[in-house]
Design an enzyme around this catalytic site. Sequence first.
Site, short mmCIF file in Angstrom:
data_model
loop_
_atom_site.label_atom_id
_atom_site.label_comp_id
_atom_site.label_asym_id
_atom_site.label_seq_id
_atom_site.Cartn_x
_atom_site.Cartn_y
_atom_site.Cartn_z
N GLU A 106 8.74 0.91 11.41
CA GLU A 106 9.81 1.90 11.17
C GLU A 106 9.15 3.26 11.29
O GLU A 106 8.41 3.67 10.40
CB GLU A 106 10.41 1.73 9.77
N GLU A 140 9.00 15.92 15.66
CA GLU A 140 9.53 15.75 14.31
C GLU A 140 8.88 16.79 13.41
O GLU A 140 7.66 16.83 13.28
CB GLU A 140 9.17 14.33 13.85
N CYS A 160 13.15 10.31 7.93
CA CYS A 160 12.93 9.85 9.30
C CYS A 160 14.20 9.95 10.13
O CYS A 160 14.16 10.23 11.31
CB CYS A 160 12.42 8.42 9.28
N GLY A 172 6.16 4.69 8.69
CA GLY A 172 5.33 5.90 8.72
C GLY A 172 5.42 6.55 10.08
O GLY A 172 6.43 6.40 10.79
N LYS A 195 0.86 -1.19 0.00
CA LYS A 195 0.00 0.00 0.00
C LYS A 195 0.90 1.24 0.00
O LYS A 195 1.45 1.62 1.03
CB LYS A 195 -0.88 -0.01 1.25
P1 NAP Z 1 1.69 8.13 8.02
O1 NAP Z 1 0.61 9.13 8.00
O2 NAP Z 1 1.84 7.27 9.20
O3 NAP Z 1 1.50 7.28 6.69
C1 NAP Z 1 2.33 6.21 6.33
C2 NAP Z 1 1.52 5.21 5.52
O4 NAP Z 1 0.49 4.63 6.33
C3 NAP Z 1 0.82 5.81 4.32
O5 NAP Z 1 0.77 4.85 3.28
C4 NAP Z 1 -0.57 6.07 4.88
O6 NAP Z 1 -1.54 6.17 3.90
C5 NAP Z 1 -0.77 4.84 5.74
N1 NAP Z 1 -1.76 4.99 6.82
C6 NAP Z 1 -2.31 6.14 7.33
N2 NAP Z 1 -3.14 5.84 8.34
C7 NAP Z 1 -3.15 4.49 8.49
C8 NAP Z 1 -3.83 3.58 9.36
N3 NAP Z 1 -4.65 4.00 10.32
N4 NAP Z 1 -3.58 2.25 9.24
C9 NAP Z 1 -2.71 1.81 8.30
N5 NAP Z 1 -2.06 2.61 7.44
C10 NAP Z 1 -2.27 3.95 7.52
O7 NAP Z 1 3.10 8.81 7.83
P2 NAP Z 1 3.49 9.96 6.86
O8 NAP Z 1 3.21 11.25 7.52
O9 NAP Z 1 2.93 9.72 5.51
O10 NAP Z 1 5.05 9.71 6.73
C11 NAP Z 1 5.98 10.38 7.48
C12 NAP Z 1 6.39 9.59 8.70
O11 NAP Z 1 7.06 8.39 8.32
C13 NAP Z 1 7.37 10.34 9.55
O12 NAP Z 1 7.01 10.26 10.90
C14 NAP Z 1 8.68 9.59 9.32
O13 NAP Z 1 9.61 9.70 10.35
C15 NAP Z 1 8.24 8.21 9.10
N6 NAP Z 1 9.24 7.45 8.36
C16 NAP Z 1 9.97 6.50 9.04
C17 NAP Z 1 10.95 5.78 8.39
C18 NAP Z 1 11.76 4.74 9.12
O14 NAP Z 1 12.41 3.95 8.45
N7 NAP Z 1 11.76 4.70 10.43
C19 NAP Z 1 11.20 6.01 7.04
C20 NAP Z 1 10.45 6.97 6.38
C21 NAP Z 1 9.46 7.68 7.07
P3 NAP Z 1 -1.90 7.62 3.28
O15 NAP Z 1 -0.69 8.18 2.67
O16 NAP Z 1 -2.88 7.29 2.24
O17 NAP Z 1 -2.45 8.43 4.39
#
Ligand code: NAP
Length: 478
Positions: A258, A389, A292, A236, A184
């Site tokens: 992650e 963050e 991240c 995420g 996804k």
């Molecule tokens: P996010 O809102 O958590 O979204 C990540 C993914 O999860 C997207 O595909 C999102 O879909 C989906 N999602 C949203 N709500 C969900 C739910 N309730 N259940 C299952 N999936 C769901 O994160 P983001 O804001 O897009 O990304 C940024 C974050 O990712 C930052 O906090 C960053 O630090 C973290 N990150 C961590 C790493 C690591 O390796 N540790 C690497 C990269 C990023 P939609 O896009 O359609 O909402």
Amino acid sequence: MAIFDYAPAPESVRPAIRERYGLFIDGNWVAPSGGRYFETVNPADETHLSQVAYASAADVDRAVRAARKGYEKYWRRMKPADRAKYLYRIARAVTERGRELAVLETLDGGKPIKESRDFDIPTAAAHFFYYAGWADKLEWAMRAGRVPDPIGVSGQIVPWNFPLLMAAWKIAPALACGNTVVLKPAETTPLTALALAQIVREADLPPGVINVLTGDGATGAALVEHAGVDKIAFTGSTEVGKAIARSLAGTDKRLTLELGGKAAHIVFADAPMDQAIEGVINGIYFNQGHVCCAGSRLLVEERVHDEVIVRLTERLQTLRLGDPLDKNTDIGAINSKAQLEKIHELVRSGVEAGATLVQQQCVLPSRGFYFPASFFTNVHPSHRIAREEIFGPVLSVLTFRTPDEAVEKANNTPYGLSAGIWTDKGSKNMWVAQQLRAGVVWCNTFNQFDPSSPFGGYRESGFGREGGVHGLYEYLAK
Ligand code: NAP
Ligand code: MG
């Protein structure tokens, strides 16, 4: 102050983008069951790119069933050396289409073309090459020397900051170990995952081995909750990661998370200063800070603080912000309007709390989502800009006097994903690295990635590892 200026150097390749994309289920492009589509735009100028299918819970069910069939019928039974051939095929196709994929990644997500071209796409291909090599050697990954079993169907959810690379991080080890996948991608950056689906089709993978479902958070949640999924791999935000952990508690599904980070980047007075300044700049402004593991909290030894600030201020003015497709651009577009608003809100909180904002002087393009490269001085450890963050091109600078104080301040965060240290003294480097509670610590460098090296966090940055031998354990039955 620019001493001289560059002529525009826009990338000339334009990949074919379909008017509309279906879902990729069981080896075929299919229409979404609810008939819904959503738009993906180019954040650099807000223009429309394509219509993408919205996967409902019914589509998640179809995809998970296809992945189960692909697992039972083909993939788990296949000779590991044959699985490797398919992975090599994908790796080669990603390499051959590197330029096209890089432009697609930049168009859909806003990152500078020099990053998608030189980092995202080659590193994605490298993960497929690396894990292809593991497929027929899995018994060497396990201490007991036995051939381990796969887990089954893996639901994989990735964010928008490194769309194809995060997909490769997850798909390559899963497939090498004999699992099948339902991926996804994020709502704002679906196009390279869909291009990968097309590559999978052309590479003639057995149906159902890789399925791609575009959609939003509700699609992701339906995938997490589906009873036919054996493992969830999520990258995420910490908030969504916690919700997933709660929803899986009490089930026997495997989980890796992650999540976010607020990395300390520590510069000692004896650091090789030219390299340290470049490391700090790369650590925070790479991919507009949508990273991240970004070095977003700079800890500077007090007696070199003023020198570091002068040099950072000068370096900031030489960064080029603008068209992400221009090969000279350092700072591209912020991924979405919502993310831009989040950055503005946190930066406002820093100004209101009394920190001093220093920004790159430049004219922002009139359309699209942009934020100038910035940093804050006079930051207190309790400020929101020092704790939360920001996920944008904004650095918070704090000071310390002794190595003990540097360690204490560095660890004063709920996160634990990455950290960086700059010092000329090897023993200090090693001592500080051992004290830091972070999954990855870079010494006299930053943002180094290699498929053979594990990556992951602890505390609120998640658990589990991606990359290297460690990345295999997450896809093998215990
Ligand atoms: P996010 O809102 O958590 O979204 C990540 C993914 O999860 C997207 O595909 C999102 O879909 C989906 N999602 C949203 N709500 C969900 C739910 N309730 N259940 C299952 N999936 C769901 O994160 P983001 O804001 O897009 O990304 C940024 C974050 O990712 C930052 O906090 C960053 O630090 C973290 N990150 C961590 C790493 C690591 O390796 N540790 C690497 C990269 C990023 P939609 O896009 O359609 O909402
Ligand atoms: Mg987009």
